[in-house]
Design a protein around this motif. Structure first.
Motif, PDB file in Angstrom:
ATOM      1  N   VAL A 174       0.834  -1.293   0.154  1.00 36.53           N
ATOM      2  CA  VAL A 174      -0.107  -0.119  -0.037  1.00 36.53           C
ATOM      3  C   VAL A 174       0.783   1.306  -0.051  1.00 36.53           C
ATOM      4  CG1 VAL A 174      -2.002   1.159   1.305  1.00 36.53           C
ATOM      5  CG2 VAL A 174      -1.711  -1.245   1.200  1.00 36.53           C
ATOM      6  N   VAL A 175       0.799   2.117  -1.200  1.00 36.93           N
ATOM      7  CA  VAL A 175       1.539   3.331  -1.394  1.00 36.93           C
ATOM      8  C   VAL A 175       1.502   4.235  -0.045  1.00 36.93           C
ATOM      9  CG1 VAL A 175       2.436   5.145  -2.589  1.00 36.93           C
ATOM     10  CG2 VAL A 175       1.794   2.811  -3.772  1.00 36.93           C
ATOM     11  N   GLU A 176       2.240   4.444   0.597  1.00 35.91           N
ATOM     12  CA  GLU A 176       2.203   5.306   1.838  1.00 35.91           C
ATOM     13  C   GLU A 176       1.412   6.832   1.407  1.00 35.91           C
ATOM     14  OE1 GLU A 176       5.596   6.180   4.308  1.00 35.91           O
ATOM     15  OE2 GLU A 176       6.818   6.660   2.651  1.00 35.91           O
ATOM     16  N   THR A 177       1.611   7.135   0.332  1.00 35.94           N
ATOM     17  CA  THR A 177       1.313   8.611   0.013  1.00 35.94           C
ATOM     18  C   THR A 177      -0.233   8.459  -0.474  1.00 35.94           C
ATOM     19  OG1 THR A 177       2.230   8.193  -2.057  1.00 35.94           O
ATOM     20  CG2 THR A 177       3.220   9.878  -0.853  1.00 35.94           C
ATOM     21  N   ASN A 178      -0.766   7.214  -0.663  1.00 36.61           N
ATOM     22  CA  ASN A 178      -2.179   7.048  -0.628  1.00 36.61           C
ATOM     23  C   ASN A 178      -3.113   6.899   0.482  1.00 36.61           C
ATOM     24  OD1 ASN A 178      -4.565   6.254  -2.195  1.00 36.61           O
ATOM     25  ND2 ASN A 178      -3.786   4.226  -2.665  1.00 36.61           N
ATOM     26  N   THR A 179      -2.800   8.272   1.134  1.00 37.57           N
ATOM     27  CA  THR A 179      -3.530   8.173   2.285  1.00 37.57           C
ATOM     28  C   THR A 179      -4.988   7.938   2.436  1.00 37.57           C
ATOM     29  OG1 THR A 179      -3.724  10.728   2.124  1.00 37.57           O
ATOM     30  CG2 THR A 179      -1.669   9.757   3.063  1.00 37.57           C
ATOM     31  N   GLY A 180      -5.751   8.383   1.339  1.00 40.40           N
ATOM     32  CA  GLY A 180      -6.926   7.906   1.489  1.00 40.40           C
ATOM     33  C   GLY A 180      -7.320   6.656   1.702  1.00 40.40           C
ATOM     34  N   ALA A 181      -6.632   5.559   0.909  1.00 37.87           N
ATOM     35  CA  ALA A 181      -6.616   4.183   0.985  1.00 37.87           C
ATOM     36  C   ALA A 181      -5.994   3.574   2.353  1.00 37.87           C
ATOM     37  CB  ALA A 181      -5.845   3.407  -0.190  1.00 37.87           C
ATOM     38  N   VAL A 182      -5.170   4.315   2.751  1.00 35.51           N
ATOM     39  CA  VAL A 182      -4.566   3.960   4.209  1.00 35.51           C
ATOM     40  C   VAL A 182      -5.501   4.008   5.323  1.00 35.51           C
ATOM     41  CG1 VAL A 182      -2.767   4.367   5.756  1.00 35.51           C
ATOM     42  CG2 VAL A 182      -2.139   4.224   3.451  1.00 35.51           C
ATOM     43  N   ARG A 183      -6.109   5.276   5.484  1.00 32.14           N
ATOM     44  CA  ARG A 183      -7.025   5.523   6.234  1.00 32.14           C
ATOM     45  C   ARG A 183      -8.414   4.566   6.088  1.00 32.14           C
ATOM     46  NH1 ARG A 183      -5.583  11.281   6.052  1.00 32.14           N
ATOM     47  NH2 ARG A 183      -7.112  11.271   4.031  1.00 32.14           N
ATOM     48  N   LEU A 184      -8.789   4.390   4.906  1.00 33.99           N
ATOM     49  CA  LEU A 184      -9.772   3.662   4.606  1.00 33.99           C
ATOM     50  C   LEU A 184      -9.454   2.273   5.370  1.00 33.99           C
ATOM     51  CD1 LEU A 184     -12.441   2.521   3.801  1.00 33.99           C
ATOM     52  CD2 LEU A 184     -11.552   2.323   1.268  1.00 33.99           C
ATOM     53  N   TRP A 185      -8.467   1.648   5.053  1.00 30.05           N
ATOM     54  CA  TRP A 185      -8.220   0.089   5.503  1.00 30.05           C
ATOM     55  C   TRP A 185      -8.064   0.212   7.002  1.00 30.05           C
ATOM     56  CZ3 TRP A 185      -9.932  -1.102   1.298  1.00 30.05           C
ATOM     57  CH2 TRP A 185      -9.498  -1.057   0.102  1.00 30.05           C
ATOM     58  N   ILE A 195      -0.720  -1.156  10.090  1.00 32.36           N
ATOM     59  CA  ILE A 195       0.423  -1.331   9.365  1.00 32.36           C
ATOM     60  C   ILE A 195       1.372  -2.203   9.901  1.00 32.36           C
ATOM     61  CG2 ILE A 195       2.341   0.121   8.435  1.00 32.36           C
ATOM     62  CD1 ILE A 195       0.203   2.503   8.230  1.00 32.36           C
ATOM     63  N   LEU A 196       1.955  -3.119   9.622  1.00 34.35           N
ATOM     64  CA  LEU A 196       2.788  -3.961   9.988  1.00 34.35           C
ATOM     65  C   LEU A 196       4.096  -3.638   9.986  1.00 34.35           C
ATOM     66  CD1 LEU A 196       1.933  -7.734   9.403  1.00 34.35           C
ATOM     67  CD2 LEU A 196       1.639  -6.590  11.551  1.00 34.35           C
ATOM     68  N   THR A 197       4.580  -2.887   8.982  1.00 36.23           N
ATOM     69  CA  THR A 197       5.725  -2.495   8.422  1.00 36.23           C
ATOM     70  C   THR A 197       5.687  -1.581   7.025  1.00 36.23           C
ATOM     71  OG1 THR A 197       8.221  -2.623   8.370  1.00 36.23           O
ATOM     72  CG2 THR A 197       6.763  -4.154   7.151  1.00 36.23           C
ATOM     73  N   THR A 198       6.657  -0.668   6.993  1.00 37.54           N
ATOM     74  CA  THR A 198       6.550   0.092   5.847  1.00 37.54           C
ATOM     75  C   THR A 198       8.079  -0.147   5.140  1.00 37.54           C
ATOM     76  OG1 THR A 198       5.203   1.974   7.147  1.00 37.54           O
ATOM     77  CG2 THR A 198       6.560   2.497   4.851  1.00 37.54           C
ATOM     78  N   VAL A 199       8.113  -0.954   4.008  1.00 36.92           N
ATOM     79  CA  VAL A 199       9.468  -0.839   3.410  1.00 36.92           C
ATOM     80  C   VAL A 199       9.716   0.431   2.747  1.00 36.92           C
ATOM     81  CG1 VAL A 199      10.325  -2.464   1.817  1.00 36.92           C
ATOM     82  CG2 VAL A 199       8.521  -3.271   2.846  1.00 36.92           C
ATOM     83  N   VAL A 214       8.656   6.566  -2.168  1.00 37.75           N
ATOM     84  CA  VAL A 214       8.237   6.682  -0.779  1.00 37.75           C
ATOM     85  C   VAL A 214       8.031   5.233  -0.535  1.00 37.75           C
ATOM     86  CG1 VAL A 214       6.876   8.741  -1.636  1.00 37.75           C
ATOM     87  CG2 VAL A 214       6.016   6.450  -2.275  1.00 37.75           C
ATOM     88  N   GLY A 215       7.437   5.142   0.879  1.00 40.81           N
ATOM     89  CA  GLY A 215       7.278   3.574   1.303  1.00 40.81           C
ATOM     90  C   GLY A 215       6.054   2.934   0.843  1.00 40.81           C
ATOM     91  N   LEU A 216       6.167   1.571   0.915  1.00 35.65           N
ATOM     92  CA  LEU A 216       5.191   0.578   0.867  1.00 35.65           C
ATOM     93  C   LEU A 216       4.737  -0.020   2.066  1.00 35.65           C
ATOM     94  CD1 LEU A 216       6.144  -1.118  -2.269  1.00 35.65           C
ATOM     95  CD2 LEU A 216       4.239   0.338  -2.349  1.00 35.65           C
ATOM     96  N   HIS A 217       3.285   0.123   2.594  1.00 38.19           N
ATOM     97  CA  HIS A 217       3.010  -0.377   3.823  1.00 38.19           C
ATOM     98  C   HIS A 217       2.455  -1.885   3.520  1.00 38.19           C
ATOM     99  CE1 HIS A 217       2.671   3.496   5.749  1.00 38.19           C
ATOM    100  NE2 HIS A 217       1.674   3.842   5.317  1.00 38.19           N
ATOM    101  N   VAL A 218       2.840  -2.643   4.493  1.00 38.27           N
ATOM    102  CA  VAL A 218       2.293  -3.945   4.641  1.00 38.27           C
ATOM    103  C   VAL A 218       1.234  -3.785   5.679  1.00 38.27           C
ATOM    104  CG1 VAL A 218       2.609  -6.343   5.276  1.00 38.27           C
ATOM    105  CG2 VAL A 218       4.414  -5.054   4.022  1.00 38.27           C
TER     106      VAL A 218
END
Lengths: 167, 167
Positions: B121-132, B139-143, B155-159
């Motif tokens: 999950v792309v960390e700048t895709n904040t709408g999606a991050v907040r939705l999930w 968020i387990l980690t951010t690569v 930018v980071g990728l969230h797991v």
């Protein structure tokens, strides 16, 4: 013991599959269907460019282990590599995994990848975890209970990461 | 607005590809090659069982978004699901992503998956991050730097992870 790493060729496959099959069926270290058939395994393991597949061979030419690598994701995330490794159980303790790991990391660095990520290292596979840590990998997270181990039941899967280019 | 979720059919594909193509090419939220062709996209998105592909449709039948899901890995790790989502930019802000997300989570729970994991999950895709997160994912980690965003650079990728069955 001298272990040499070279690109896998089509004629290496039977010797590779001879030990890969047992590793896949054991259900202890690999997140593949345990009844994966030979054609599927070959298609998944023998990578087309930009991926690569290597074998580790003894002085006499015997195949002792293999590694496959390629981009972990596509497009905007294709600068992070991933890889998979299998070593013939009969050849364990002879530095085959380390030789493959060092080769794959060097290859990824030379190929311009910025990092390498393993998505699913079984936490009970402590030999592998320690080996990757000794090569500089760190555990980013452990997905809880994500692997149903044939002997230990639900255990975690480590996401492991090595930076190749300083950010 | 009423949004209905149903299984995607072959005849939905042209309407799906009409917005999927732009999302893939933008290189801002998806880890696919930005020039992925239609046949490859269709093969990757329209899952065979045990995977599924859903569409979100408006009352009039217009396809507003789509989700695909299936096991994140195989064999001993096939009890953790993963999923991908695309919403037509023209339909954003209308609850389409949420409706798809809720449906996919319910489906995974009903299908007996023990957890759901998003790998990238792309960390700048904040709408999606907040939705999930609002659906219970954490968020387990951010690569770090794992996604080369068309606008923001590395930018980071969230797991992200949601437990479906108490462990």
């Amino acid at each position: 013991m001298s272990v040499r790493i070279r690109e896998a060729a089509g004629e290496d496959w039977p010797a590779m599959w001879a030990f890969m099959r047992g590793i896949i069926r054991a259900g202890e270290t690999f997140s593949w269907d345990t009844d994966t058939d030979e054609a599927t395994a070959r298609r998944r393991w023998m990578n087309a460019p930009p991926g690569r597949t290597f074998v580790a061979v003894a002085g006499a030419g015997t195949v002792l282990g293999t590694a496959e690598m390629g981009p972990n994701h596509g497009g905007p995330a294709a600068h992070v590599a991933s890889a998979g490794f299998m070593v013939d159980p009969a050849a364990q303790g002879r530095g085959v995994g380390r030789a493959l790991g060092e080769h794959v990391v060097a290859w990824a660095r030379d190929a311009g990848y910025r990092a390498m990520q393993f998505n699913a290292v079984v936490e009970t596979n402590t030999g592998a975890v320690r080996l990757w840590q000794s090569l500089g990998f760190r555990i980013l997270t452990t997905v809880p209970g994500a692997f149903d181990h044939a002997e230990h039941g639900y255990v975690g899967l480590h996401v492991m990461y090595l930076e190749l280019v300083p950010s």
